[in-house]
Design an enzyme around this catalytic site. Structure first.
Site, PDB file in Angstrom:
ATOM      1  N   ARG A 238     -15.733   0.649 103.144  1.00 43.21           N
ATOM      2  CA  ARG A 238     -14.563   0.878 103.992  1.00 43.21           C
ATOM      3  C   ARG A 238     -13.923  -0.471 104.300  1.00 43.21           C
ATOM      4  O   ARG A 238     -14.601  -1.495 104.426  1.00 43.21           O
ATOM      5  CB  ARG A 238     -14.950   1.593 105.293  1.00 43.21           C
ATOM      6  CG  ARG A 238     -15.190   3.087 105.117  1.00 43.21           C
ATOM      7  CD  ARG A 238     -13.909   3.848 104.810  1.00 43.21           C
ATOM      8  NE  ARG A 238     -14.088   5.285 104.729  1.00 43.21           N
ATOM      9  CZ  ARG A 238     -14.302   5.962 103.611  1.00 43.21           C
ATOM     10  NH1 ARG A 238     -14.362   5.319 102.453  1.00 43.21           N
ATOM     11  NH2 ARG A 238     -14.440   7.279 103.627  1.00 43.21           N
ATOM     12  N   GLU A 267      -5.580   0.364 105.697  1.00 39.56           N
ATOM     13  CA  GLU A 267      -5.138   1.205 104.589  1.00 39.56           C
ATOM     14  C   GLU A 267      -4.171   2.305 105.063  1.00 39.56           C
ATOM     15  O   GLU A 267      -4.417   2.916 106.097  1.00 39.56           O
ATOM     16  CB  GLU A 267      -6.393   1.828 103.975  1.00 39.56           C
ATOM     17  CG  GLU A 267      -6.218   2.501 102.662  1.00 39.56           C
ATOM     18  CD  GLU A 267      -7.567   2.865 102.054  1.00 39.56           C
ATOM     19  OE1 GLU A 267      -7.683   4.001 101.557  1.00 39.56           O
ATOM     20  OE2 GLU A 267      -8.508   2.046 102.083  1.00 39.56           O
ATOM     21  N   HIS A 285      -7.901   2.770  96.290  1.00 35.30           N
ATOM     22  CA  HIS A 285      -8.967   3.659  96.761  1.00 35.30           C
ATOM     23  C   HIS A 285      -9.308   4.715  95.695  1.00 35.30           C
ATOM     24  O   HIS A 285      -9.199   5.925  95.922  1.00 35.30           O
ATOM     25  CB  HIS A 285      -8.571   4.336  98.075  1.00 35.30           C
ATOM     26  CG  HIS A 285      -9.760   4.716  98.910  1.00 35.30           C
ATOM     27  ND1 HIS A 285      -9.823   4.518 100.257  1.00 35.30           N
ATOM     28  CD2 HIS A 285     -10.947   5.290  98.571  1.00 35.30           C
ATOM     29  CE1 HIS A 285     -10.981   4.958 100.725  1.00 35.30           C
ATOM     30  NE2 HIS A 285     -11.682   5.430  99.712  1.00 35.30           N
TER      31      HIS A 285
END
Length: 318
Positions: A238, A267, A285
């Site tokens: 993450r 993000e 991602h």
């Protein structure tokens, strides 16, 4: 028939499986739920299948103190967008989809390791620019991965899968940091005493820990300073585990050789300073972005929903 909200479009077999069992509302929008939509989800539905970015935080639960919703069946292994304690206090169970994501995420880690070490992103940009002048012996020399040291931060399912690929595929020595002792890392590997030792020993460091308050900015200026100047950092976990500002400074000043990122601290916002750097590979991602993987994740989430509907023990509670 219980009312189910699916917050983002999923592969067709997943939608079909959900519709066979539940009264499904499919939100056909790729953006995360807004504050109003979060409240509606908790207030008007029995079950919700959310995913990354749908911020069911303490504020969302405070806005709906007695939610109709009784299960958030998260699509994804990571659930840092859900305040599990607040959910449980409101009587809402939470599940996730571990296992289904392991191999695909490990594959992306190896992709980023190779792309960063061998300067593949930079090379592709050079060819596309039309400015490539042809091969020569000292052009774009990178790091040869075979036989180097891999440092894994977080030796869970995904960390072990990355270690297997690196050890068996590239004959890499594996060292790792984990908060608890790992009796069976799956390959010959050494668990070092602290994070700094792993950062200093490794030629490539891969971040594979879950995101939680304890791991926020775990990789900051101090950890980056421990790395070799020839070292590469890869993050497939993450974004907020890495202090993005500290990473940008380390890359811009040449204190580490490169980085490969599939996730970002804020993000989908990626700082312009990071995007300008040639020594970082940036992916959108893609960790689980394969149809069969996303289908498996969705089916696992539906299995959790069905278990709840049947009154059975949840398969993947968090």
């Amino acid at each position: 028939m219980r009312k189910l909200l699916i917050t983002r479009r999923l592969p067709d077999p997943v939608i079909a499986a959900a519709e066979a069992r539940f009264d499904v509302t499919l939100r056909d929008d790729t953006s995360p739920l807004s504050s109003d939509e979060l409240a509606t989800a908790l207030r008007d539905y029995d079950l919700v299948l959310p995913t990354l970015g749908d911020r069911f935080d303490a504020e969302a639960f405070a806005a709906v103190p007695e939610p109709r919703c009784k299960l958030l069946a998260n699509f994804g292994v990571g659930y840092n967008h859900i305040d599990v304690a607040a959910a449980q206090a409101a009587g809402v169970a939470v599940t996730n989809t571990p296992g289904a994501v392991t191999d695909a995420t490990a594959d992306i880690a190896l992709t980023l390791m190779l792309m960063s070490a061998r300067r593949a992103g930079e090379g592709e940009r050079l060819v596309r620019s039309g400015e490539w002048q042809g091969w020569h012996p000292t052009q774009m020399l990178g790091l040869h991965l075979t036989g180097k040291v891999l440092g894994v931060v977080g030796m869970g399912r995904i960390g072990k899968a990355i270690a297997r690929r690196a050890h068996h595929g590239f004959d890499m020595e594996v060292v790792f940091f984990n908060r608890s002792q790992v009796a069976e890392p799956g390959v010959p590997a050494r668990q070092l005493d602290n994070l700094a030792e792993v950062m200093a020993a490794a030629d490539v460091v891969v971040i594979a820990v879950p995101a939680n308050p304890a791991t926020h900015h775990l990789i900051g200026a101090e950890a980056l300073a421990a790395m070799k100047p020839t070292g590469h950092l890869v993050n497939i976990a993450r974004g907020d585990i890495v202090d993005e500002a500290a990473l940008i400074a380390a890359l811009a000043e040449g204190r580490i050789a490169g980085a490969g990122l599939d996730v970002y601290e804020f993000e989908p916002k990626v700082p312009e300073a990071l995007r300008r750097l040639d020594n970082v590979v940036l992916l959108p991602h893609l960790g689980t972005a394969a149809l069969e993987v996303r289908t498996s994740m969705g089916m696992m989430a539906v299995d959790n929903l069905i278990a709840f509907d049947d009154g059975r023990e949840l398969s993947n509670p968090v």
